[in-house]
Design a protein around this motif. Structure first.
Motif, PDB file in Angstrom:
ATOM      1  N   MET A  26      -8.920  10.726  16.526  1.00 40.57           N
ATOM      2  CA  MET A  26      -8.870  11.206  18.009  1.00 40.57           C
ATOM      3  C   MET A  26      -7.679  12.380  17.688  1.00 40.57           C
ATOM      4  N   THR A  27      -6.545  11.979  18.133  1.00 45.51           N
ATOM      5  CA  THR A  27      -5.730  12.762  18.116  1.00 45.51           C
ATOM      6  C   THR A  27      -5.767  13.832  17.051  1.00 45.51           C
ATOM      7  N   THR A  28      -6.064  14.046  15.934  1.00 41.34           N
ATOM      8  CA  THR A  28      -6.335  15.048  14.882  1.00 41.34           C
ATOM      9  C   THR A  28      -7.218  16.126  15.658  1.00 41.34           C
ATOM     10  N   THR A  29      -8.320  16.135  16.283  1.00 38.79           N
ATOM     11  CA  THR A  29      -8.992  16.484  17.296  1.00 38.79           C
ATOM     12  C   THR A  29      -8.991  17.354  17.831  1.00 38.79           C
ATOM     13  N   LYS A  30      -8.356  16.640  18.751  1.00 37.56           N
ATOM     14  CA  LYS A  30      -7.193  17.177  20.166  1.00 37.56           C
ATOM     15  C   LYS A  30      -6.319  17.917  19.071  1.00 37.56           C
ATOM     16  N   ALA A  31      -5.655  17.839  18.650  1.00 36.96           N
ATOM     17  CA  ALA A  31      -4.785  18.837  17.780  1.00 36.96           C
ATOM     18  C   ALA A  31      -5.588  19.870  17.747  1.00 36.96           C
ATOM     19  N   ALA A  32      -6.305  19.632  16.448  1.00 32.08           N
ATOM     20  CA  ALA A  32      -7.256  20.501  15.974  1.00 32.08           C
ATOM     21  C   ALA A  32      -7.695  21.952  17.276  1.00 32.08           C
ATOM     22  N   GLN A  33      -7.957  21.397  18.088  1.00 31.80           N
ATOM     23  CA  GLN A  33      -9.061  21.577  18.530  1.00 31.80           C
ATOM     24  C   GLN A  33      -7.596  22.766  20.224  1.00 31.80           C
ATOM     25  N   LYS A  34      -6.240  21.801  20.140  1.00 28.00           N
ATOM     26  CA  LYS A  34      -4.907  22.802  20.701  1.00 28.00           C
ATOM     27  C   LYS A  34      -5.008  23.841  20.189  1.00 28.00           C
ATOM     28  N   ARG A  35      -4.799  23.547  18.240  1.00 24.14           N
ATOM     29  CA  ARG A  35      -4.744  25.110  17.957  1.00 24.14           C
ATOM     30  C   ARG A  35      -5.313  25.804  17.780  1.00 24.14           C
ATOM     31  N   ALA A  36      -6.894  26.153  18.303  1.00 26.20           N
ATOM     32  CA  ALA A  36      -7.428  26.720  17.997  1.00 26.20           C
ATOM     33  C   ALA A  36      -7.351  27.287  18.901  1.00 26.20           C
ATOM     34  N   GLN A  37      -7.633  26.411  20.347  1.00 33.53           N
ATOM     35  CA  GLN A  37      -7.453  27.423  22.029  1.00 33.53           C
ATOM     36  C   GLN A  37      -5.996  27.827  21.915  1.00 33.53           C
ATOM     37  N   ALA A  38      -4.796  27.574  20.877  1.00 32.99           N
ATOM     38  CA  ALA A  38      -3.612  28.439  20.900  1.00 32.99           C
ATOM     39  C   ALA A  38      -4.267  29.678  20.096  1.00 32.99           C
ATOM     40  N   LYS A  39      -4.778  29.162  18.881  1.00 34.86           N
ATOM     41  CA  LYS A  39      -4.999  30.850  18.146  1.00 34.86           C
ATOM     42  C   LYS A  39      -5.754  32.023  18.923  1.00 34.86           C
ATOM     43  N   VAL A  40      -6.418  31.691  19.554  1.00 39.13           N
ATOM     44  CA  VAL A  40      -7.652  32.482  20.675  1.00 39.13           C
ATOM     45  C   VAL A  40      -6.349  33.439  21.596  1.00 39.13           C
ATOM     46  N   GLU A  41      -5.480  32.213  22.338  1.00 39.20           N
ATOM     47  CA  GLU A  41      -4.425  32.833  22.984  1.00 39.20           C
ATOM     48  C   GLU A  41      -3.612  33.331  22.876  1.00 39.20           C
ATOM     49  N   TYR A  42      -2.816  34.143  21.283  1.00 42.35           N
ATOM     50  CA  TYR A  42      -1.904  34.576  20.615  1.00 42.35           C
ATOM     51  C   TYR A  42      -2.223  35.904  21.204  1.00 42.35           C
ATOM     52  N   ASN A  43      -1.536  36.732  21.631  1.00 42.29           N
ATOM     53  CA  ASN A  43      -1.114  38.156  22.238  1.00 42.29           C
ATOM     54  C   ASN A  43      -0.039  38.529  22.039  1.00 42.29           C
ATOM     55  N   ALA A  44       0.465  39.098  21.048  1.00 37.85           N
ATOM     56  CA  ALA A  44       1.890  40.310  21.029  1.00 37.85           C
ATOM     57  C   ALA A  44       2.979  40.937  21.815  1.00 37.85           C
ATOM     58  N   PHE A  45       1.597  41.166  22.978  1.00 35.10           N
ATOM     59  CA  PHE A  45       1.281  41.604  23.946  1.00 35.10           C
ATOM     60  C   PHE A  45       2.584  41.026  25.439  1.00 35.10           C
ATOM     61  N   LEU A  46       2.460  39.892  24.848  1.00 33.01           N
ATOM     62  CA  LEU A  46       3.253  39.573  25.884  1.00 33.01           C
ATOM     63  C   LEU A  46       3.918  38.628  25.425  1.00 33.01           C
ATOM     64  N   ALA A  47       4.784  38.411  26.608  1.00 33.94           N
ATOM     65  CA  ALA A  47       6.649  37.597  25.850  1.00 33.94           C
ATOM     66  C   ALA A  47       6.905  36.804  25.606  1.00 33.94           C
ATOM     67  N   GLY A  48       5.405  35.841  25.739  1.00 36.32           N
ATOM     68  CA  GLY A  48       5.862  34.119  25.258  1.00 36.32           C
ATOM     69  C   GLY A  48       5.386  33.720  24.091  1.00 36.32           C
ATOM     70  N   CYS A  49       4.714  35.075  23.571  1.00 38.79           N
ATOM     71  CA  CYS A  49       3.466  34.456  22.842  1.00 38.79           C
ATOM     72  C   CYS A  49       4.657  34.595  21.147  1.00 38.79           C
ATOM     73  N   PRO A  50       4.958  33.498  20.682  1.00 41.09           N
ATOM     74  CA  PRO A  50       5.285  33.740  19.377  1.00 41.09           C
ATOM     75  C   PRO A  50       4.957  34.103  18.241  1.00 41.09           C
ATOM     76  N   SER A  51       3.601  35.009  18.116  1.00 40.52           N
ATOM     77  CA  SER A  51       3.353  36.398  17.776  1.00 40.52           C
ATOM     78  C   SER A  51       4.074  36.732  16.780  1.00 40.52           C
ATOM     79  N   ARG A  52       4.641  37.443  18.157  1.00 40.19           N
ATOM     80  CA  ARG A  52       6.304  38.340  18.707  1.00 40.19           C
ATOM     81  C   ARG A  52       7.356  38.527  17.715  1.00 40.19           C
TER      82      ARG A  52
END
Length: 148
Positions: A1-27
């Motif tokens: 169950m934990t793996t699914t939640k972690a995978a879902q969180k990673r997938a959600q974070a991936k969608v939210e990566y936006n280098a124009f945002l100051a806090g984005c880790p892609s910067r």
């Protein structure tokens, strides 16, 4: 169950990566991969180190290189900077470091598949810089003459 939640969180974070945002880790990643030593190390390990014609067909295949080979190829890089850059590229999964128990110990570096995919882009940047440097220098000269 934990793996699914972690995978879902990673997938959600991936969608939210936006280098124009100051806090984005892609910067942080953009900062790392836009460094000249990173570009040159990736080009070196990618086999793209012969002077040849910029933009010419890529003749040499990617290969593992020893630290001393990379150091000799990258004129002007300090030992500290090369070591730090290689470590950060290894941490990011862009290259692998292999230690062979010989006397003395042999350490070599090689691009991973992820690093090779980035190398294809950095090779283009290097070729662009070499191809257009004369034009950029002329523009700098013209600009400096106008402001003097």
């Amino acid at each position: 169950m934990t793996t699914t939640k972690a995978a879902q969180k990673r997938a959600q974070a991936k969608v939210e990566y936006n280098a124009f945002l100051a806090g984005c880790p892609s910067r942080q990643l953009l900062d790392r991969i836009s460094d000249k030593w990173v570009v040159l190390i990736l080009c070196a390990l990618g086999g793209d180190h012969s002077p040849g014609q910029p933009g010419a067909a890529h003749a040499d295949p990617p290969k593992a290189m020893r630290y001393s080979e990379i150091s000799r190829l990258l004129a002007g890089v300090s030992q500290k900077m090369l070591t730090q850059t290689l470590r950060s590229l290894e941490r990011d999964g862009l290259l692998t470091r292999t230690v062979t128990p010989t006397v003395p110990v042999t350490v070599s570096y090689e691009l991973t598949d992820l690093g090779l995919s980035l190398h294809h882009m950095t090779r283009g940047l290097r070729n662009w810089a070499q191809t257009h440097m004369a034009e950029v220098l002329a523009n700098r000269e013209n600009s400096d003459a106008r402001t003097s």
